[in-house]
Design a protein around this motif. Structure first.
Motif, PDB file in Angstrom:
ATOM      1  N   LYS A  82       0.838  -1.200   0.000  1.00  0.00           N
ATOM      2  CA  LYS A  82       0.000   0.000   0.000  1.00  0.00           C
ATOM      3  C   LYS A  82       0.871   1.247   0.000  1.00  0.00           C
ATOM      4  O   LYS A  82       0.583   2.227  -0.700  1.00  0.00           O
ATOM      5  CB  LYS A  82      -0.922  -0.011   1.229  1.00  0.00           C
ATOM      6  CG  LYS A  82      -2.052  -1.021   1.162  1.00  0.00           C
ATOM      7  CD  LYS A  82      -2.918  -0.946   2.419  1.00  0.00           C
ATOM      8  CE  LYS A  82      -4.088  -1.909   2.341  1.00  0.00           C
ATOM      9  NZ  LYS A  82      -4.923  -1.875   3.580  1.00  0.00           N
ATOM     10  N   THR A 125      -3.712   4.819  -9.096  1.00  0.00           N
ATOM     11  CA  THR A 125      -3.492   3.880  -8.010  1.00  0.00           C
ATOM     12  C   THR A 125      -4.484   2.721  -8.108  1.00  0.00           C
ATOM     13  O   THR A 125      -5.352   2.704  -8.976  1.00  0.00           O
ATOM     14  CB  THR A 125      -3.641   4.572  -6.649  1.00  0.00           C
ATOM     15  OG1 THR A 125      -4.976   5.079  -6.520  1.00  0.00           O
ATOM     16  CG2 THR A 125      -2.654   5.723  -6.523  1.00  0.00           C
ATOM     17  N   PHE A 126      -4.350   1.765  -7.208  1.00  0.00           N
ATOM     18  CA  PHE A 126      -5.272   0.635  -7.150  1.00  0.00           C
ATOM     19  C   PHE A 126      -5.281   0.088  -5.730  1.00  0.00           C
ATOM     20  O   PHE A 126      -4.390   0.372  -4.932  1.00  0.00           O
ATOM     21  CB  PHE A 126      -4.861  -0.460  -8.137  1.00  0.00           C
ATOM     22  CG  PHE A 126      -3.500  -1.053  -7.880  1.00  0.00           C
ATOM     23  CD1 PHE A 126      -3.340  -2.180  -7.081  1.00  0.00           C
ATOM     24  CD2 PHE A 126      -2.353  -0.480  -8.437  1.00  0.00           C
ATOM     25  CE1 PHE A 126      -2.087  -2.723  -6.833  1.00  0.00           C
ATOM     26  CE2 PHE A 126      -1.087  -1.025  -8.198  1.00  0.00           C
ATOM     27  CZ  PHE A 126      -0.966  -2.143  -7.386  1.00  0.00           C
ATOM     28  N   GLU A 127      -6.299  -0.693  -5.409  1.00  0.00           N
ATOM     29  CA  GLU A 127      -6.411  -1.303  -4.093  1.00  0.00           C
ATOM     30  C   GLU A 127      -5.562  -2.575  -4.048  1.00  0.00           C
ATOM     31  O   GLU A 127      -5.661  -3.418  -4.939  1.00  0.00           O
ATOM     32  CB  GLU A 127      -7.869  -1.624  -3.772  1.00  0.00           C
ATOM     33  CG  GLU A 127      -8.757  -0.397  -3.629  1.00  0.00           C
ATOM     34  CD  GLU A 127      -8.326   0.478  -2.463  1.00  0.00           C
ATOM     35  OE1 GLU A 127      -7.931  -0.087  -1.417  1.00  0.00           O
ATOM     36  OE2 GLU A 127      -8.383   1.714  -2.595  1.00  0.00           O
ATOM     37  N   VAL A 128      -4.753  -2.708  -3.040  1.00  0.00           N
ATOM     38  CA  VAL A 128      -3.832  -3.836  -2.944  1.00  0.00           C
ATOM     39  C   VAL A 128      -4.522  -5.136  -2.575  1.00  0.00           C
ATOM     40  O   VAL A 128      -4.253  -6.185  -3.178  1.00  0.00           O
ATOM     41  CB  VAL A 128      -2.708  -3.525  -1.925  1.00  0.00           C
ATOM     42  CG1 VAL A 128      -1.856  -4.771  -1.670  1.00  0.00           C
ATOM     43  CG2 VAL A 128      -1.844  -2.381  -2.425  1.00  0.00           C
ATOM     44  N   GLU A 129      -5.408  -5.106  -1.600  1.00  0.00           N
ATOM     45  CA  GLU A 129      -6.010  -6.348  -1.110  1.00  0.00           C
ATOM     46  C   GLU A 129      -6.719  -7.148  -2.201  1.00  0.00           C
ATOM     47  O   GLU A 129      -6.513  -8.367  -2.304  1.00  0.00           O
ATOM     48  CB  GLU A 129      -6.973  -6.048   0.041  1.00  0.00           C
ATOM     49  CG  GLU A 129      -7.397  -7.280   0.830  1.00  0.00           C
ATOM     50  CD  GLU A 129      -6.237  -8.017   1.485  1.00  0.00           C
ATOM     51  OE1 GLU A 129      -6.067  -9.219   1.175  1.00  0.00           O
ATOM     52  OE2 GLU A 129      -5.505  -7.402   2.273  1.00  0.00           O
ATOM     53  N   PRO A 130      -7.531  -6.537  -3.050  1.00  0.00           N
ATOM     54  CA  PRO A 130      -8.181  -7.305  -4.120  1.00  0.00           C
ATOM     55  C   PRO A 130      -7.192  -7.866  -5.154  1.00  0.00           C
ATOM     56  O   PRO A 130      -7.540  -8.785  -5.902  1.00  0.00           O
ATOM     57  CB  PRO A 130      -9.119  -6.277  -4.781  1.00  0.00           C
ATOM     58  CG  PRO A 130      -9.338  -5.235  -3.740  1.00  0.00           C
ATOM     59  CD  PRO A 130      -8.039  -5.150  -3.005  1.00  0.00           C
ATOM     60  N   TRP A 131      -5.999  -7.327  -5.176  1.00  0.00           N
ATOM     61  CA  TRP A 131      -4.956  -7.788  -6.110  1.00  0.00           C
ATOM     62  C   TRP A 131      -4.327  -9.096  -5.635  1.00  0.00           C
ATOM     63  O   TRP A 131      -3.787  -9.859  -6.423  1.00  0.00           O
ATOM     64  CB  TRP A 131      -3.899  -6.679  -6.225  1.00  0.00           C
ATOM     65  CG  TRP A 131      -2.702  -6.976  -7.070  1.00  0.00           C
ATOM     66  CD1 TRP A 131      -2.671  -7.545  -8.306  1.00  0.00           C
ATOM     67  CD2 TRP A 131      -1.339  -6.668  -6.733  1.00  0.00           C
ATOM     68  NE1 TRP A 131      -1.374  -7.618  -8.773  1.00  0.00           N
ATOM     69  CE2 TRP A 131      -0.545  -7.081  -7.828  1.00  0.00           C
ATOM     70  CE3 TRP A 131      -0.727  -6.081  -5.632  1.00  0.00           C
ATOM     71  CZ2 TRP A 131       0.844  -6.921  -7.826  1.00  0.00           C
ATOM     72  CZ3 TRP A 131       0.646  -5.914  -5.637  1.00  0.00           C
ATOM     73  CH2 TRP A 131       1.414  -6.338  -6.731  1.00  0.00           C
TER      74      TRP A 131
END
Length: 355
Positions: free
Chosen positions: A304, A319-325
């Motif tokens: 993150k 940016t992007f969300e880490v957890e869903p990745w």
């Protein structure tokens, strides 16, 4: 009656053949593994991680040999950016990546998933010519400073500079791979370089000196890396992915055993980086925890932070969300199947043991 039985048996045989054909088709003929780097002299060998041991010990190739599957290791002198380019052209299936290139790849639209950690707290060194007047990071203002752009070294360099009151705009940054930068330090064509363990050999040769290292400094400066794979490869060959991650977990547990350290350093030294440099780099370090494959709060927090810092430093546009990745299915099963569910301590976001 007999005719019906014959036809039924023939139909069953055809069905079995079709099922067998699908089963064979479900396994790839080759697994293309990517490594963001090369050894000294461009040799196709790297060290420093439990994932590299899958190549050096031949365990990955041996595992799939009995299935008739070739494991092809691809080493990229262009490091992370070159790996991302290969992924974009559908030339790799699974690979290791430092924080920055994996974040850049995902942010630019590459369909990838983070499967496990590959290393933690990889330290950086600031190296200058042996007779340089530079004594620390603050002396870099206006100097020609090299690091390989698009790699974890760039993100670490930006963080280190910021922590010492500078930014990349305050230096004359030059993108160089390790081989080129080492030569440039020797000829004094650059004033300094941010790099890893392999630069210690320049100091040992009397060519350069280390004026700063992240060891003992802020815990936010070191870089982490992960095991990444294409979404399509994961969806098409989940059993193959599971075998790879299970072998990676076993390799990490092997490295965690102190009695295997000497052998590990010997294997890593095939990259051209001396045994003594690997040993020095690990002094005072918790090798077991640094080789943890867990995607715990600490690992996620570091990714993150990598996303946020990459955006702040202008290294990515979105940016992007880490957890869903992340995709923990394979790691969780590997830990369970090997009995290593509690082998590594889970860390909180600050890198402290939980509980």
């Amino acid at each position: 009656m007999q005719r019906r039985q014959f036809l039924g048996g023939a139909a069953a045989a055809v069905s079995a053949a079709l099922i067998g054909g699908r089963a064979r088709a479900a396994a790839p003929s080759v697994i293309r593994v990517g490594v963001p780097g090369v050894g000294v002299g461009n040799r196709p060998v790297t060290g420093g991680s439990f994932f590299s041991l899958l190549h050096l010990q031949g365990t990955l190739a041996e595992e799939f040999k009995k299935d008739g599957i070739e494991v092809k290791w691809n080493f990229f002198r262009g490091a992370g950016p070159a790996v991302n380019e290969a992924v974009a052209n559908n030339l790799l299936d699974i690979w290791t990546h430092g924080h920055l290139p994996s974040v850049v790849g995902r942010a630019s639209g590459l369909k990838t998933r983070l499967l496990a950690s590959a290393s933690r707290r990889g330290h950086a060194y600031l190296v200058v010519p042996a007779d340089s007047p530079i004594t620390g990071v603050k002396d870099l203002r206006g100097k020609k400073v090299a690091f390989q752009k698009g790699t974890a070294s760039q993100l670490s360099a930006n963080r280190i500079l910021e922590g010492h009151g500078l930014s990349e705009k305050d230096i004359r940054s030059i993108s160089m791979d390790a081989s080129t930068a080492k030569a440039a330090i020797a000829t004094k064509d650059i004033d300094a370089v941010f790099g890893g363990t392999d630069y210690l050999s320049l100091r040992d040769q009397g060519i350069a000196k280390v004026v700063y290292t992240t060891k003992g400094d802020s815990p936010t400066y070191p870089s982490n890396s992960g095991i990444i794979a294409r979404e399509d490869f994961i969806n098409e060959y989940p059993d193959v992915v599971q075998k790879i991650i299970t072998l990676a977990v076993k390799s990490a547990s092997w490295l965690a055993d102190e009695k295997n350290r000497t052998q590990a350093f010997q294997l890593w030294s095939k990259s051209g980086t001396p045994f003594a440099n690997y040993k020095e780099a690990q002094q005072g370090e918790d090798m077991k925890q640094n080789a943890s494959p867990l995607l715990d709060e600490y690992a996620i927090a570091r990714y993150k932070s990598a996303v946020a810092d990459s955006k702040k430093y202008g290294l990515i546009r979105s940016t992007f969300e880490v957890e869903p990745w992340t995709d923990r299915r394979f790691l969780n099963r590997a830990l369970k199947d090997t009995g290593l569910e509690r082998f590594w301590a889970e860390w909180d976001a600050n890198g402290k043991p939980k509980g």
